[in-house]
Design a protein around this motif. Structure first.
Motif, PDB file in Angstrom:
ATOM      1  N   ALA A  54      -7.087   7.294  -7.030  1.00 42.48           N
ATOM      2  CA  ALA A  54      -7.842   6.260  -8.122  1.00 42.48           C
ATOM      3  C   ALA A  54      -8.834   6.580  -8.341  1.00 42.48           C
ATOM      4  O   ALA A  54      -9.935   6.097  -9.084  1.00 42.48           O
ATOM      5  CB  ALA A  54      -8.536   4.996  -6.128  1.00 42.48           C
ATOM      6  N   PHE A 324      -6.191   0.836 -10.944  1.00 44.30           N
ATOM      7  CA  PHE A 324      -6.220   0.798  -8.971  1.00 44.30           C
ATOM      8  C   PHE A 324      -7.150  -0.878  -9.760  1.00 44.30           C
ATOM      9  O   PHE A 324      -6.936  -1.962  -8.581  1.00 44.30           O
ATOM     10  CB  PHE A 324      -6.786   1.615  -8.425  1.00 44.30           C
ATOM     11  CG  PHE A 324      -6.382   2.484  -8.034  1.00 44.30           C
ATOM     12  CD1 PHE A 324      -5.640   2.796  -6.732  1.00 44.30           C
ATOM     13  CD2 PHE A 324      -5.283   3.095  -8.369  1.00 44.30           C
ATOM     14  CE1 PHE A 324      -4.333   3.293  -5.708  1.00 44.30           C
ATOM     15  CE2 PHE A 324      -4.071   4.307  -7.889  1.00 44.30           C
ATOM     16  CZ  PHE A 324      -4.248   4.126  -6.773  1.00 44.30           C
ATOM     17  N   ILE A 349      -4.038   0.149  -1.898  1.00 38.26           N
ATOM     18  CA  ILE A 349      -5.201   0.155  -2.920  1.00 38.26           C
ATOM     19  C   ILE A 349      -6.647  -0.114  -2.493  1.00 38.26           C
ATOM     20  O   ILE A 349      -7.525   0.733  -2.798  1.00 38.26           O
ATOM     21  CB  ILE A 349      -4.688  -0.860  -4.100  1.00 38.26           C
ATOM     22  CG1 ILE A 349      -3.471  -0.727  -4.784  1.00 38.26           C
ATOM     23  CG2 ILE A 349      -5.875  -1.153  -4.718  1.00 38.26           C
ATOM     24  CD1 ILE A 349      -2.994  -1.818  -5.032  1.00 38.26           C
TER      25      ILE A 349
END
Length: 506
Positions: A54, A324, A349
């Motif tokens: 991320a 993301f 996520i």
């Protein structure tokens, strides 16, 4: 029937109020990042990016918000990437996201933890060839390659061992003569030792073995090719050294009858001289090389303006991965129709995005903490940054900086560990700017560093045939505004490695 006694135990429940301080995971992350110097921070960020897809490097035009700059702060720009490189990186991040989603459940639940001995560091060490060699060993190697007698080698080896960390020799030759006689049974007078010292001063780097800053600079100039600039540089250091150390460039320019262009060119060459030649050799070379990279670059202008920059080095600007964020928004817009697998993906996520946000915020907090700490150090030690004179360093301890910044004492300690500041006068560890104080009977606070510097100057200037006793030194220090006791004089003299008067006598 006999009576039995029963012991009844009563249980009582009471409430006690206690004030306990807990440290959050985010605070621990910030503390660990604050302590890292710039080189280790780059490795830490690379490790985090490998662990957390991320995170990605921010492309140009997406500058993050940083703490406001103040009088002393000037943040550097981070490395830029072309649009093609950014697009390629986004595609790689998307692939990493897809691969990660296929392996949900295999990742750790906690934030990535950094371990000092990362594989990246190990790989980097493997790429450095050579054997471990100290500063002392490098000079000894040059000595072994020189054509010397055994006696010269013995004297030269002792001279090398007497050098300070900056490569200068601050012991007087008569002191070295006494020490050679006492500890090594070598009867060498000052003239003989000086001839051997000249051999050491021919070693690399230029300026090594100098007995003063002036001699150090002249040794470096002497190795230049003959030119008009070389002659002017020698004239400045020889005849206008006081003006040079106080940066009175206008006076020097007028005295040498130079125009502005010639003066600027001359001063530019003078600024290239290294006042600490030993520092350029480092502690070690080879696989264990720990090259000093300054975390702060302090610039002192001729008009007295002091600014500084946080060295970004190879540290990239971080941002959240757009892949993301888009995936998270897509999942959240279809909450009603989420399957179990999709919910797991969303949780994955979210965990990675939260961790990335926390890491980016910790980097910003580190930057702000380093900024306000260096601001305060410059404010308290402003005179040193102006003239480079160690006697200008006022008493300052970690608590002084903590009180002015409002930061915790332990935080200031972490900031000052293993970090360096590049100044006009050389590169110094932050701890160099701190010194204890000596409080006189009248309550006046004096810097122990300043007292030691004045004490050393008095001993260097004394009559070598009639060296000053500790009592005589105390009297002269008192006359100069440093009223300390005789036992304190002895303590500081021993700390400087200077023997008693009897051993200093020629």
């Amino acid at each position: 029937m006999s009576e039995k006694s029963w012991q009844i135990q009563e249980q009582k429940q009471t409430q006690v109020q206690k004030l306990a301080q807990s440290i959050s995971q985010q605070q621990m992350l910030v503390s660990s990042l604050v302590e890292l110097p710039i080189t280790q921070l780059a490795d830490r960020i690379n490790t985090e990016m490998n662990d957390n897809p991320a995170l990605e490097i921010e492309s140009p035009g997406e500058n993050a918000d940083f703490p406001d700059n103040s009088d002393y702060s000037d943040y550097t720009e981070y490395s830029e990437k072309s649009d093609d490189a950014s697009q390629t990186e986004r595609e790689e991040r998307q692939s990493a996201l897809d691969a990660a989603l296929e392996n949900i459940g295999r990742d750790d639940d906690e934030l990535p933890v950094y371990h000092g001995g990362s594989n990246l560091s190990e790989d980097r060490e493997e790429m450095v060839f050579g054997t471990t060699e100290s500063f002392y060993d490098q000079l000894l190697e040059q000595m072994r390659e020189s054509d010397l007698t055994d006696r010269q080698r013995d004297i030269l080896e002792y001279l090398i061992g007497s050098l300070d960390d900056d490569g200068l020799l601050r012991k007087d030759l008569y002191t070295i003569s006494d020490e050679l006689a006492i500890y090594h049974n070598i009867d060498a007078n000052e003239k003989e030792i000086e001839s051997v010292l000249h051999i050491l001063q021919d070693f690399d780097p230029a300026g090594i073995g100098a007995r003063s800053l002036q001699e150090c600079l002249l040794l470096q100039i002497a190795r230049r090719d003959d030119s008009r600039v070389k002659q002017l540089m020698q004239t400045v250091i020889t005849r206008y050294f006081d003006e040079f150390t106080h940066k009175h460039w206008d006076r020097i320019q007028t005295a040498l009858s130079l125009n502005d262009q010639q003066g600027e060119a001359l001063f530019g060459e003078l600024r290239k001289l290294n006042p600490r030649p030993g520092a350029s050799m480092g502690e070690t070379v080879g696989r264990s090389l720990q090259q000093i990279t300054p975390d702060f670059i302090v610039d002192t202008q001729d008009d007295g303006t002091i600014t500084f920059t946080l060295n970004s080095g190879e540290v990239p600007e971080l941002t959240l991965s757009q892949s993301f964020i888009d995936s998270m928004n897509e999942y959240q817009q279809n909450k009603e129709n989420l399957s179990r697998q999709t919910k797991e993906a969303l949780l994955y996520i979210k965990k990675k995005v939260d961790a990335a946000q926390n890491f980016i915020e910790a980097i910003r907090t580190r930057q702000h903490t380093l900024t306000v700490t260096m601001q305060t150090i410059i404010t308290l030690q402003r005179q040193f940054f102006l003239d480079g004179d160690e006697t200008s360093l006022r008493p300052m301890i970690l608590k002084d900086v903590a009180e002015r910044t409002g930061l915790d004492l332990s935080t200031i300690s972490r900031v000052c560990n293993s970090k360096y500041a590049q100044t006009r006068w050389g590169t110094f560890p932050l701890r160099h700017f701190f010194s204890d104080s000596y409080v006189t009977e009248s309550g006046e606070e004096l810097s122990t560093r300043q007292i030691k510097a004045v004490l050393r100057d008095l001993i260097e200037a004394e009559d070598k045939h009639h060296p000053l006793s500790d009592d005589a030194l105390r009297e002269q220090l008192t006359e100069k505004g440093f009223p300390i006791a005789r036992r304190t004089v002895a303590k500081y003299r021993e700390a400087l490695g200077i023997p008693i008067a009897r051993l200093r006598k020629e």
